[in-house]
Design a protein around this motif. Structure first.
Motif, PDB file in Angstrom:
ATOM      1  N   ARG A  27       0.826  -1.197   0.000  1.00  0.00           N
ATOM      2  CA  ARG A  27       0.000   0.000   0.000  1.00  0.00           C
ATOM      3  C   ARG A  27       0.863   1.251   0.000  1.00  0.00           C
ATOM      4  O   ARG A  27       1.967   1.264   0.523  1.00  0.00           O
ATOM      5  N   SER A  28       0.329   2.314  -0.616  1.00  0.00           N
ATOM      6  CA  SER A  28       0.990   3.605  -0.630  1.00  0.00           C
ATOM      7  C   SER A  28      -0.074   4.674  -0.821  1.00  0.00           C
ATOM      8  O   SER A  28      -1.110   4.408  -1.450  1.00  0.00           O
ATOM      9  N   ASP A  29       0.144   5.868  -0.271  1.00  0.00           N
ATOM     10  CA  ASP A  29      -0.819   6.942  -0.536  1.00  0.00           C
ATOM     11  C   ASP A  29      -0.921   7.215  -2.032  1.00  0.00           C
ATOM     12  O   ASP A  29      -2.008   7.391  -2.580  1.00  0.00           O
ATOM     13  N   VAL A  30       0.251   7.262  -2.680  1.00  0.00           N
ATOM     14  CA  VAL A  30       0.310   7.560  -4.116  1.00  0.00           C
ATOM     15  C   VAL A  30       1.206   6.538  -4.790  1.00  0.00           C
ATOM     16  O   VAL A  30       2.297   6.227  -4.297  1.00  0.00           O
ATOM     17  N   LEU A 206      -5.099  -1.908 -13.898  1.00  0.00           N
ATOM     18  CA  LEU A 206      -5.507  -1.023 -12.813  1.00  0.00           C
ATOM     19  C   LEU A 206      -6.608  -1.709 -12.009  1.00  0.00           C
ATOM     20  O   LEU A 206      -7.442  -2.420 -12.562  1.00  0.00           O
ATOM     21  N   ASP A 207      -6.599  -1.480 -10.712  1.00  0.00           N
ATOM     22  CA  ASP A 207      -7.665  -2.008  -9.846  1.00  0.00           C
ATOM     23  C   ASP A 207      -8.767  -0.966  -9.745  1.00  0.00           C
ATOM     24  O   ASP A 207      -8.539   0.164  -9.307  1.00  0.00           O
ATOM     25  N   GLY A 215      -5.657   1.181  -7.013  1.00  0.00           N
ATOM     26  CA  GLY A 215      -4.376   0.495  -6.994  1.00  0.00           C
ATOM     27  C   GLY A 215      -4.076  -0.125  -8.334  1.00  0.00           C
ATOM     28  O   GLY A 215      -4.672   0.236  -9.362  1.00  0.00           O
ATOM     29  N   ALA A 216      -3.145  -1.079  -8.324  1.00  0.00           N
ATOM     30  CA  ALA A 216      -2.727  -1.707  -9.580  1.00  0.00           C
ATOM     31  C   ALA A 216      -2.247  -3.123  -9.331  1.00  0.00           C
ATOM     32  O   ALA A 216      -1.709  -3.448  -8.269  1.00  0.00           O
ATOM     33  N   ALA A 217      -2.455  -3.961 -10.354  1.00  0.00           N
ATOM     34  CA  ALA A 217      -1.856  -5.296 -10.377  1.00  0.00           C
ATOM     35  C   ALA A 217      -0.572  -5.205 -11.193  1.00  0.00           C
ATOM     36  O   ALA A 217      -0.570  -4.689 -12.317  1.00  0.00           O
ATOM     37  N   THR A 218       0.519  -5.702 -10.628  1.00  0.00           N
ATOM     38  CA  THR A 218       1.811  -5.610 -11.296  1.00  0.00           C
ATOM     39  C   THR A 218       2.435  -6.992 -11.428  1.00  0.00           C
ATOM     40  O   THR A 218       1.925  -7.977 -10.894  1.00  0.00           O
ATOM     41  N   SER A 219       3.550  -7.039 -12.119  1.00  0.00           N
ATOM     42  CA  SER A 219       4.270  -8.300 -12.268  1.00  0.00           C
ATOM     43  C   SER A 219       4.877  -8.774 -10.956  1.00  0.00           C
ATOM     44  O   SER A 219       5.356  -9.906 -10.861  1.00  0.00           O
ATOM     45  N   ARG A 220       4.823  -7.941  -9.937  1.00  0.00           N
ATOM     46  CA  ARG A 220       5.326  -8.313  -8.611  1.00  0.00           C
ATOM     47  C   ARG A 220       4.220  -8.377  -7.564  1.00  0.00           C
ATOM     48  O   ARG A 220       4.518  -8.443  -6.375  1.00  0.00           O
ATOM     49  N   ALA A 226      -4.458   5.467  -2.717  1.00  0.00           N
ATOM     50  CA  ALA A 226      -5.542   6.440  -2.827  1.00  0.00           C
ATOM     51  C   ALA A 226      -5.519   7.127  -4.190  1.00  0.00           C
ATOM     52  O   ALA A 226      -6.564   7.496  -4.738  1.00  0.00           O
ATOM     53  N   THR A 227      -4.307   7.310  -4.745  1.00  0.00           N
ATOM     54  CA  THR A 227      -4.161   7.955  -6.054  1.00  0.00           C
ATOM     55  C   THR A 227      -3.090   7.230  -6.857  1.00  0.00           C
ATOM     56  O   THR A 227      -2.026   6.906  -6.331  1.00  0.00           O
ATOM     57  N   LEU A 228      -3.382   6.994  -8.115  1.00  0.00           N
ATOM     58  CA  LEU A 228      -2.405   6.439  -9.050  1.00  0.00           C
ATOM     59  C   LEU A 228      -2.162   7.469 -10.140  1.00  0.00           C
ATOM     60  O   LEU A 228      -3.112   8.018 -10.713  1.00  0.00           O
TER      61      LEU A 228
END
Length: 406
Positions: A27-30, A206-207, A215-220, A226-228
């Motif tokens: 998780r991250s704010d941005v 993107l989630d 958020g996002a789905a990534t290769s990791r 809260a914001t992408l």
């Protein structure tokens, strides 16, 4: 000689960009997608605002355009018919550069070779002089600082130019930086501010929760936020992440460049010098950077014989001394170019912000873009200076075309 699709320029290779192997947070704010100039500038400003920030990069820091650029901060030399809407943002961002420079150098401990000698735009022969006078008239009408010089005064400023240089424009407010040092500085400044930078991590989707990105789905793995912020440069037009109604009209324009190693015998330029064919940028470490071709060929990487010939011949027309300079590196990169050559800075959906499409003006526009994105994320409002650079302008243009042919 180093030949690369990415700019690792011989002795200029030591950029100080070091990223430790970092696990992806959950998780991250941005979350900023893209570790180029724009992405790292936005991330740094948001971290300064007290937010937790993670930068995800599909490759390595600066790949694409940021490390392939010349580092021009040249609103006057770049000004051309049709670019008046961009000019206020360009001039505002140029005005913010000294403060941005001072903060960045203090935060990183890296001098970015900010050069204020001004820029010369030169012409050879009647046809080029006529076109240069047209450019000068446009600059003056737009309120830009540009002084007409006869050939003798051009050569007084730059004695190594050919006697055949007939006239020139001196743009005293057009400056330059060294991209490799700016990117190294931004990397260190972000790390010092607590930003997590994760390289070799591709965003796959993107989630969405309803109409909101969370958020996002990534290769990791997944990361929530809260914001992408999409700052993916020339790859912003990739249709795989966004629905059709949010598609970004951004495409890559390949640019080829080269670095020449100057000596006391060959001499070097004192100013950035532009011709109709090339621009030449002297750097503090003794290199002369010559750029750059503009090729609409998609994501075709590499360096071509034709591209290098165009660069060398374009420079040789005005600067005979390049014949004795060692070619130290050649490279190519991809400019992120929107349909109107201006940036896209906007909220696309709740939780989803975009900053891309800066074309040839990424370095010039970085301070204002970062400040505007930080204000947009923290307050929900885009500053007036950037209010005309949203995605909706392209939809309005399409509607006008449809009405015209209805």
């Amino acid at each position: 000689m180093d030949v690369s699709a990415n700019p690792t320029i011989g002795s200029r290779r030591a950029t100080g960009i070091v990223i430790d192997s970092t696990a992806l947070p959950t998780r991250s704010d941005v979350v900023v997608v893209g570790a180029g100039l724009i992405g790292l500038s936005c991330a740094w400003r948001l971290a300064q605002a007290g937010l937790s920030v993670t930068v995800i990069e599909r490759d390595t820091v600066g790949v694409g355009a940021s490390l392939a650029a010349t580092g021009m901060l040249a609103p006057a030399a770049e000004h051309e018919p049709g670019s008046d809407p961009l000019l206020p943002l360009a001039l505002e961002s140029l005005a913010r550069w000294p403060g941005f420079r001072d903060e960045l150098q203090a935060a990183s401990g890296i001098s970015i070779d900010y050069r204020e000698e001004g820029t010369l735009v030169v012409a050879i022969g009647r046809d080029e002089v006529d076109r240069l006078r047209f450019r000068h008239d446009l600059q003056i009408r737009s309120g830009l600082s540009a002084r007409w010089l006869p050939g003798s005064e051009v050569r007084a400023l730059e004695p190594t130019l050919r006697p055949s240089v007939t006239a020139g424009l001196f743009c005293p407010d057009d400056h330059q930086v060294d991209p490799r040092l700016v990117m190294a500085g931004l990397t260190r400044a972000n790390q010092a501010a607590g930003v997590t930078i994760v390289e070799q991590c591709a965003v796959e989707a993107l989630d969405w929760v309803g109409d909101r990105v969370c958020g996002a789905a990534t290769s990791r793995g997944h990361i929530s936020a809260a914001t992408l912020i999409l700052a993916t440069g020339a790859w912003s037009g990739d249709a795989s992440l966004l629905p059709d109604e949010l598609a970004l009209p951004v495409r890559p324009l390949r640019g080829q460049s080269l670095a020449l190693k100057t000596t006391t015998r060959t001499g070097n330029l004192s100013h950035m010098v532009w011709t109709e064919q090339v621009h030449m940028a002297p750097k503090a470490d003794g290199h002369l950077i010559i750029g750059a071709t503009v090729e609409d060929c998609g994501f075709v990487p590499g360096v071509t014989a034709g591209g290098l010939y165009a660069l060398l011949e374009g420079a040789r027309r005005v600067l005979p001394g390049i014949e004795e300079m060692e070619v130290e590196a050649v490279w190519s990169g991809f400019r992120p170019t929107s349909d109107d050559d201006a940036p896209i800075i906007d909220t696309l959906a709740p939780g989803l912000v975009v900053a891309t499409g800066h074309h040839r003006n990424g370095y010039l526009l970085a301070p204002a873009t970062a400040d505007c994105v930080a204000e947009l994320v923290t307050t929900g409002a885009l500053p007036d200076i950037a209010s005309s650079f949203g995605l909706a302008r392209f939809h309005r243009s399409e509607q006008r075309v449809r009405r015209a042919f209805a």
